[in-house]
Design an enzyme around this catalytic site. Structure first.
Site, PDB file in Angstrom:
ATOM      1  N   HIS A   8      18.671  -4.301   9.165  1.00 34.64           N
ATOM      2  CA  HIS A   8      18.319  -4.332   7.742  1.00 34.64           C
ATOM      3  C   HIS A   8      17.063  -3.474   7.545  1.00 34.64           C
ATOM      4  O   HIS A   8      16.183  -3.454   8.402  1.00 34.64           O
ATOM      5  CB  HIS A   8      18.067  -5.773   7.283  1.00 34.64           C
ATOM      6  N   GLU A  45      23.060   0.265   2.349  1.00 31.80           N
ATOM      7  CA  GLU A  45      22.069  -0.117   1.345  1.00 31.80           C
ATOM      8  C   GLU A  45      20.999   0.971   1.244  1.00 31.80           C
ATOM      9  O   GLU A  45      20.137   1.063   2.120  1.00 31.80           O
ATOM     10  CB  GLU A  45      21.374  -1.420   1.742  1.00 31.80           C
TER      11      GLU A  45
HETATM   12  P1  PGA Z   1      18.510  -6.994  -3.213  1.00 26.64           P
HETATM   13  O1  PGA Z   1      18.535  -6.964  -1.613  1.00 26.64           O
HETATM   14  O2  PGA Z   1      19.872  -7.435  -3.653  1.00 26.64           O
HETATM   15  O3  PGA Z   1      17.439  -7.999  -3.545  1.00 26.64           O
HETATM   16  O4  PGA Z   1      18.187  -5.615  -3.666  1.00 26.64           O
HETATM   17  C1  PGA Z   1      19.656  -6.521  -0.920  1.00 26.64           C
HETATM   18  C2  PGA Z   1      19.413  -6.562   0.552  1.00 26.64           C
HETATM   19  O5  PGA Z   1      18.288  -6.244   0.976  1.00 26.64           O
HETATM   20  O6  PGA Z   1      20.298  -6.926   1.339  1.00 26.64           O
END
Ligand code: PGA
Length: 232
Positions: A87, A152
């Protein structure tokens, strides 16, 4: 079937997590593989409940004198099904490298836990180079039969900035194609970063997305319910 993964990050008290689990019982997941990623300390609360769950991180080590770490074997003993690795908060706040992430995937697979490899660029300018490197090293010598990718973009996490559908669709195509060409496998790719009950209906229209990873909106089950309705 779409995945809906709920990453609680470092949120909730023990009282809140019990309440959350109570509310969760009343929610119909429909045709969705919904899975929760609470803080490590709350994983036992999920054991034996009617929902799948995973961890937000795992140690690179198997077991032993590693104060503060949690092993894949320990997660398996509590029947965790999935585990996030790489992550962006682990990569950039805690300085985790692609090589560590690759090692973590090995530990998880030794224990039959499905790794969810998170990737994402910090700047659009070098997007493809960054994604290729994260995939190339992260997946090196890994058995790709059971692994999920979560894309992401770092500038979308927690910021409310969400790319247009065509752009996201193009990136997902790029990721899937790179994996197919390099490793000869097709893997599911989830999207994450500021996904909420307001933008989910337009994001659900992206044809090549296999599901979503929610951060902030995962803490509010009323929002999760609306999101579930949109993706089904
Ligand atoms: P967020 O986080 O939905 O708060 O932007 C997503 C993530 O970090 O998995």
């Amino acid at each position: 079937m779409k995945y809906l993964f709920l990453n609680h990050k470092m949120n909730m008290t023990s009282i809140e997590i019990v309440e959350y689990l109570e509310k969760l019982k009343k929610i119909d997941f429909k045709n969705t593989e919904l899975s929760i990623f609470p803080s490590y300390i709350y994983i036992p609360y999920f054991f034996g409940k009617n929902v799948t769950y995973g961890a937000q991180n795992v140690s690179v080590y198997q077991e032993g004198p590693y104060t503060g770490d949690v092993s894949a074997k320990q997660l398996k003993s509590l029947e965790a099904k999935y585990c996030l690795v790489g992550h962006s908060e682990r990569r950039y706040v805690f300085d985790e490298w692609d090589e560590d992430i690759n090692e973590k995937i090995v530990r998880l697979q030794e224990n039959n836990i499905i790794p969810v490899l998170c990737i994402g660029e910090r700047k659009k300018e070098n997007r493809e180079t960054v994604l290729e490197k994260q995939l190339k090293i992260g997946l090196k010598d890994i058995d790709l039969d059971n692994i999920i990718i979560a894309y992401e973009p770092v500038y979308s996490i927690g910021t409310g900035i969400v790319l247009e559908n065509v752009e996201i669709e193009g990136i997902i195509r790029f990721i899937k194609n790179y994996i197919e060409v390099t490793f000869g496998k097709s893997l599911p790719v989830l999207y994450g970063g500021s996904v909420d009950e307001k933008n989910i209906s337009r994001l659900s229209k992206i044809s090549n997305i296999d599901g979503f990873l929610l951060g902030k909106s995962s803490l509010d089950l009323e929002k999760v319910k609306l999101i579930l309705e949109s993706i089904n």
